[in-house]
Design a protein around this motif. Structure first.
Motif, PDB file in Angstrom:
ATOM      1  N   PHE A 102       9.462 -20.958  21.378  1.00  0.00           N
ATOM      2  CA  PHE A 102       9.924 -21.668  20.178  1.00  0.00           C
ATOM      3  C   PHE A 102       9.210 -21.196  18.916  1.00  0.00           C
ATOM      4  N   GLN A 103       8.252 -20.275  19.065  1.00  0.00           N
ATOM      5  CA  GLN A 103       7.570 -19.747  17.895  1.00  0.00           C
ATOM      6  C   GLN A 103       8.537 -18.913  17.055  1.00  0.00           C
ATOM      7  N   ARG A 104       9.500 -18.305  17.754  1.00  0.00           N
ATOM      8  CA  ARG A 104      10.509 -17.555  17.000  1.00  0.00           C
ATOM      9  C   ARG A 104      11.500 -18.543  16.411  1.00  0.00           C
ATOM     10  N   ARG A 105      12.063 -18.122  15.303  1.00  0.00           N
ATOM     11  CA  ARG A 105      13.077 -18.976  14.701  1.00  0.00           C
ATOM     12  C   ARG A 105      14.439 -18.452  15.107  1.00  0.00           C
ATOM     13  N   PHE A 106      15.240 -19.332  15.640  1.00  0.00           N
ATOM     14  CA  PHE A 106      16.618 -18.958  15.963  1.00  0.00           C
ATOM     15  C   PHE A 106      17.474 -20.188  15.736  1.00  0.00           C
ATOM     16  N   PRO A 107      18.787 -20.025  15.616  1.00  0.00           N
ATOM     17  CA  PRO A 107      19.633 -21.177  15.320  1.00  0.00           C
ATOM     18  C   PRO A 107      19.407 -22.287  16.343  1.00  0.00           C
ATOM     19  N   LEU A 108      19.302 -23.506  15.860  1.00  0.00           N
ATOM     20  CA  LEU A 108      19.145 -24.692  16.695  1.00  0.00           C
ATOM     21  C   LEU A 108      17.771 -24.801  17.353  1.00  0.00           C
ATOM     22  N   SER A 109      16.818 -23.919  16.976  1.00  0.00           N
ATOM     23  CA  SER A 109      15.527 -23.996  17.659  1.00  0.00           C
ATOM     24  C   SER A 109      14.852 -25.344  17.417  1.00  0.00           C
ATOM     25  N   GLY A 110      14.994 -25.849  16.181  1.00  0.00           N
ATOM     26  CA  GLY A 110      14.403 -27.154  15.872  1.00  0.00           C
ATOM     27  C   GLY A 110      14.998 -28.260  16.725  1.00  0.00           C
ATOM     28  N   THR A 111      16.318 -28.273  16.816  1.00  0.00           N
ATOM     29  CA  THR A 111      17.013 -29.293  17.598  1.00  0.00           C
ATOM     30  C   THR A 111      16.593 -29.215  19.070  1.00  0.00           C
ATOM     31  N   LEU A 112      16.580 -27.974  19.576  1.00  0.00           N
ATOM     32  CA  LEU A 112      16.223 -27.807  20.985  1.00  0.00           C
ATOM     33  C   LEU A 112      14.807 -28.290  21.249  1.00  0.00           C
ATOM     34  N   ARG A 113      13.908 -27.974  20.315  1.00  0.00           N
ATOM     35  CA  ARG A 113      12.533 -28.402  20.501  1.00  0.00           C
ATOM     36  C   ARG A 113      12.455 -29.919  20.497  1.00  0.00           C
ATOM     37  N   GLY A 114      13.256 -30.512  19.633  1.00  0.00           N
ATOM     38  CA  GLY A 114      13.313 -31.980  19.603  1.00  0.00           C
ATOM     39  C   GLY A 114      13.790 -32.542  20.930  1.00  0.00           C
ATOM     40  N   LEU A 115      14.823 -31.897  21.471  1.00  0.00           N
ATOM     41  CA  LEU A 115      15.370 -32.384  22.745  1.00  0.00           C
ATOM     42  C   LEU A 115      14.358 -32.247  23.874  1.00  0.00           C
ATOM     43  N   MET A 116      13.523 -31.211  23.780  1.00  0.00           N
ATOM     44  CA  MET A 116      12.522 -31.005  24.827  1.00  0.00           C
ATOM     45  C   MET A 116      11.538 -32.165  24.915  1.00  0.00           C
ATOM     46  N   LEU A 117      11.470 -32.945  23.838  1.00  0.00           N
ATOM     47  CA  LEU A 117      10.527 -34.067  23.825  1.00  0.00           C
ATOM     48  C   LEU A 117      11.026 -35.241  24.650  1.00  0.00           C
ATOM     49  N   LEU A 118      12.291 -35.194  24.991  1.00  0.00           N
ATOM     50  CA  LEU A 118      12.925 -36.336  25.649  1.00  0.00           C
ATOM     51  C   LEU A 118      12.146 -36.892  26.843  1.00  0.00           C
ATOM     52  N   PRO A 119      11.713 -36.019  27.773  1.00  0.00           N
ATOM     53  CA  PRO A 119      10.997 -36.564  28.925  1.00  0.00           C
ATOM     54  C   PRO A 119       9.782 -37.392  28.536  1.00  0.00           C
ATOM     55  N   TRP A 120       9.197 -37.046  27.398  1.00  0.00           N
ATOM     56  CA  TRP A 120       8.001 -37.728  26.952  1.00  0.00           C
ATOM     57  C   TRP A 120       8.343 -39.094  26.356  1.00  0.00           C
ATOM     58  N   LEU A 121       9.522 -39.158  25.762  1.00  0.00           N
ATOM     59  CA  LEU A 121       9.911 -40.394  25.085  1.00  0.00           C
ATOM     60  C   LEU A 121      10.412 -41.447  26.055  1.00  0.00           C
ATOM     61  N   LEU A 122      10.941 -41.005  27.186  1.00  0.00           N
ATOM     62  CA  LEU A 122      11.483 -41.973  28.144  1.00  0.00           C
ATOM     63  C   LEU A 122      10.357 -42.770  28.787  1.00  0.00           C
ATOM     64  N   PRO A 123      10.557 -44.072  28.956  1.00  0.00           N
ATOM     65  CA  PRO A 123       9.565 -44.843  29.712  1.00  0.00           C
ATOM     66  C   PRO A 123       9.481 -44.285  31.142  1.00  0.00           C
ATOM     67  N   LEU A 124       8.274 -44.254  31.688  1.00  0.00           N
ATOM     68  CA  LEU A 124       8.098 -43.675  33.019  1.00  0.00           C
ATOM     69  C   LEU A 124       8.905 -44.407  34.082  1.00  0.00           C
ATOM     70  N   VAL A 125       9.100 -45.692  33.863  1.00  0.00           N
ATOM     71  CA  VAL A 125       9.869 -46.453  34.845  1.00  0.00           C
ATOM     72  C   VAL A 125      11.305 -45.915  34.903  1.00  0.00           C
ATOM     73  N   VAL A 126      11.833 -45.561  33.735  1.00  0.00           N
ATOM     74  CA  VAL A 126      13.196 -45.045  33.686  1.00  0.00           C
ATOM     75  C   VAL A 126      13.267 -43.673  34.348  1.00  0.00           C
ATOM     76  N   SER A 127      12.362 -42.763  33.940  1.00  0.00           N
ATOM     77  CA  SER A 127      12.441 -41.426  34.538  1.00  0.00           C
ATOM     78  C   SER A 127      12.148 -41.494  36.028  1.00  0.00           C
ATOM     79  N   GLY A 128      11.238 -42.382  36.436  1.00  0.00           N
ATOM     80  CA  GLY A 128      10.951 -42.532  37.856  1.00  0.00           C
ATOM     81  C   GLY A 128      12.185 -42.957  38.628  1.00  0.00           C
TER      82      GLY A 128
END
Lengths: 398, 320
Positions: free
Chosen positions: B116-142
């Motif tokens: 993600f150090q390189r800039r390419f179209p949608l890189s920001g969005t994709l990086r944001g989406l990668m955060l999803l597992p972190w945002l979900l409560p563990l009970v939900v992901s479990g």
């Protein structure tokens, strides 16, 4: 300084809040009926009984696995509820702490109740808990599948195994049960242990080992899913209701979800090794107990409990909740009115208290047994080896 | 915290004045800032830890709660633990769980951060989406992982069967052979975003001119990564690994939801075992002893971390 003062205020408020701020006419009650429906049904009986004596109920409820930790916390803070409904195998554990009062002093006795449930409510010969209703396990079968295969519901282990074999196909297993690593897992296995002549205080006996061989064999032969080690009894209901299991072992509380699911099912008593052996199921359900508080509060709680144990209230609540009334006479009438509950009523008559052999040691032994079941089903340990280990745990339990 | 107080008071006070009339007031003001924090630490940190320590030397059972009697038993609880057959398994599982999770979380996180150090179209969005597992409560992901792993209906087995990679469904959660691995995989998924975010922000601090200079000198991508990225990222890597270690050591919810430590203790770690001892078997003394063991392990690594930070800072100081 303001923050500090506020923090101090919060701390002191937290320490005293629970206990002192309750009017005299309030009875604090604690149970673990957390589902909306069960909670509402229980509430209505409680309220009816409280109203008769001009009392009000303050009901607390927590999930079943948090009830004992909460009771222990409350005991430390000397803020136990006035009326406590605890799972019956835990009653002796609570009674052992000395926190409960004897029921005879309020004129309550176990006369006319099933002996098994009176045993579960007693500790060292004294009665500390009584239940309005009890439950037990039975065999549920999918009528559509059985009729299509031309099968009769099984009565013996052998019949159950062969029926399961015939009905196992693709993603449908012949039978579903729970072998989870907790009390639920041991409680599902206990009827098989007992009806084969095994016992909790001799887990390494030949009879006990045979029972576990039968139980784990169901999974080994592919008649039950290997996932049983992770299923609790609600997961088992889901599998059966979804048509993914032709039979299941479960309790009467599953009736309401099964009726909603639209699956056509029948219920028979649990199969035993041979037709002349009656099923021996562990008695389930919660017993009401009265912790030591003040004489007035104990008296009020006893009035409410006594009222809940009366014939009409008992009938009302047990039919709403699909439990079996704990009084023999009431249960007979109940079975006549509700044929679907008949197998459960029959079994309760010969049912046993889980704590009958071991008293408060039961909890530890039951955990050892659940682990042994898991080691056999999920691992490569033989039933004999696993049960010998469990028997050693049982011998060291205090 | 101490360094901060010292610098602020040092700059605000004129150097020649030894004792100003306002000094007393100022000292009081300082204490009022510190006091709430100290009070909080004492109440919610020191007290529980000390209480836990005391508990581990007592026979603390159900009866202790009501009657208050909890006899001192010395090291009995610790001896009982060490001789318990589950002990070795729980320690080994904790080590495997921590090492396995950490290794893959870090490698995947670093790979993604560099990507993600390189800039390419949608890189920001994709990086944001990668955060999803972190945002979900563990009970939900479990709960979702439980479903993914299900032997008969789980999407993972269906996929592997469909691709003809396996011929029989794998009992991910219901066999002693696979349970721990399944828990580790789920935990890796949860931990990658944390590694990604911290490492990515660390990468932002690496000057682009260094890469340009290296490229002019003829360094290939791998050499640039090895000679520039890794050394300059070292302090950040230390932080990520250390925090990751402490987070992973104490993971409880994920394992509890997936397997409950089972089947047959196959995925029992020190945290789940401590819970089982205290709240299922009501042997609070032994449960507390396991808890203390965890604290000691975490403490050892925290001290190592503090040392490494000090070394980093002092070596930076020498350089500057």
């Amino acid at each position: 300084m303001v923050t500090f003062g506020l923090a101090l205020l919060l701390v002191t408020a937290g320490c005293t809040g629970g206990v002192s701020s309750r009017p005299a006419d309030v009875v604090v009650e604690l149970d673990h009926y957390t589902s909306a429906e069960a909670g509402r049904q229980f509430r209505s009986v409680l309220d009816r009984c409280a109203e008769r004596f001009g009392l009000r109920i303050r009901r607390q409820n927590v999930p079943v696995d948090q009830l004992m930790p909460k009771v222990l916390r409350d005991a430390t803070a000397h803020s136990l509820p006035d009326l406590l409904f605890v799972d019956n195998p835990d009653l002796k554990t609570v009674a052992k702490t000395g926190a409960l009062t004897e029921l005879s002093q309020y004129g309550l006795s176990g006369e006319g109740f099933y002996p098994g449930i009176v045993e579960a409510g007693s500790y060292r010969g004294k009665l500390y808990g009584l239940a309005p209703g009890v439950n037990g396990l039975a065999l549920f079968y999918n009528r559509t599948m059985f009729e299509r295969a031309g099968l009769e519901p099984p009565e013996t282990w052998q019949e159950m195994r062969s029926a399961a074999g015939e009905l196992t196909e693709g993603s449908t297993h012949g039978i579903a049960f729970s072998a989870i690593a907790s009390e639920e897992g041991s409680w599902q296995f206990e009827p098989f242990l007992w009806s084969n002549g095994g016992a909790l205080d001799s887990l390494d006996s030949r009879r006990s080992v045979e029972a576990l061989e039968f139980w784990s064999g169901l999974v080994e032969e592919g008649l039950a899913s290997r996932s049983v080690v992770n299923w609790n009894q609600n997961d088992v209901i889901d599998r059966f209701a979804g048509g993914n299991a032709a039979m299941m072992i479960n309790g009467s509380w599953s009736l309401s979800s099964l009726d909603d699911s639209g699956v056509d099912y029948g219920i028979v008593t649990l199969p035993t090794p041979s037709p002349d052996i009656a099923p021996k199921v562990p008695l389930g359900g919660e017993v009401g107990a009265i912790p030591e508080t003040t004489p007035e509060r104990q008296r009020d709680a006893a009035r409410v409990l006594g009222c809940m144990l009366e014939r009409d209230n008992m009938l009302d609540w047990t039919s709403d909740h699909a439990y079996v009334p704990a009084r023999t006479k009431v249960a007979e009438q109940y079975a006549a009115e509700r044929p679907v509950m008949k197998p459960f009523v029959e079994e309760v008559a010969t049912g046993r208290a889980r704590t009958a052999e071991l008293g408060p040691r039961y909890r530890e032994v039951s955990q050892g047994l659940a682990d042994a079941i898991q080691a056999t089903i999920a691992g490569s340990t033989s039933p004999r080896e696993a049960l010998e280990r469990a028997a050693r745990i049982a011998a060291n339990a205090d | 915290m101490t360094t901060n107080t010292r610098t602020t008071s040092g700059t605000s006070r004129p150097r020649h004045a030894h004792r100003k009339p306002g000094g007393h007031r100022e000292r009081l003001a300082q204490w009022t800032f510190v006091l709430p924090m100290m009070l909080f630490l004492l109440l919610f940190f020191c007290y529980p830890v000390l209480r836990n320590l005391a508990m581990s030397f007592q026979e603390w059972t159900v009866a202790s709660f009501y009657e208050g009697g909890s006899p001192f038993v010395g090291l009995d609880n610790y001896i009982a633990l060490v001789t318990d057959p589950i002990f070795g398994r729980a320690v080994l599982n904790t080590a495997l769980f921590t090492a396995g999770s950490l290794l893959f979380q870090f490698v995947i996180g670093l790979g993604l951060a560099v990507f993600f150090q390189r800039r390419f179209p949608l890189s920001g969005t994709l990086r944001g989406l990668m955060l999803l597992p972190w945002l979900l409560p563990l009970v939900v992901s479990g709960a979702v992982f439980r479903w993914i792993y299900d032997e008969g209906f789980g999407v993972l087995n269906q996929l592997l069967l469909g691709l003809h990679l396996i011929s029989d469904p794998i009992p991910w959660l219901s066999s002693t052979q696979y349970a721990l691995t399944s828990a580790i995989i789920a935990n890796i998924w949860v931990g990658v975003p944390f590694n990604l975010v911290i490492l990515h922000s660390g990468l932002q601090a690496v000057p682009a001119s260094l890469y340009e200079a290296a490229a002019l000198d003829g360094a290939g991508p791998w050499q640039r990564f090895r000679m520039i990225t890794l050394p300059l990222l070292r302090p950040v890597i230390a932080i990520v690994l250390m925090l990751g270690l402490i987070y992973t050591l104490k993971v409880f919810d994920m394992i509890m939801i997936l397997t409950g430590g089972g089947p047959a203790n196959a995925s029992e770690t020190l945290t789940t075992w401590s819970f089982a001892l205290s709240f299922e078997e009501f042997d609070f003394g032994q449960g507390a002893a396991v808890g203390n063991l965890l604290i000691v392990i975490a403490l050892v690594f925290a001290l190592l971390y503090l040392r490494s930070i000090r070394n980093t800072f002092s070596s930076q100081g020498e350089r500057g």
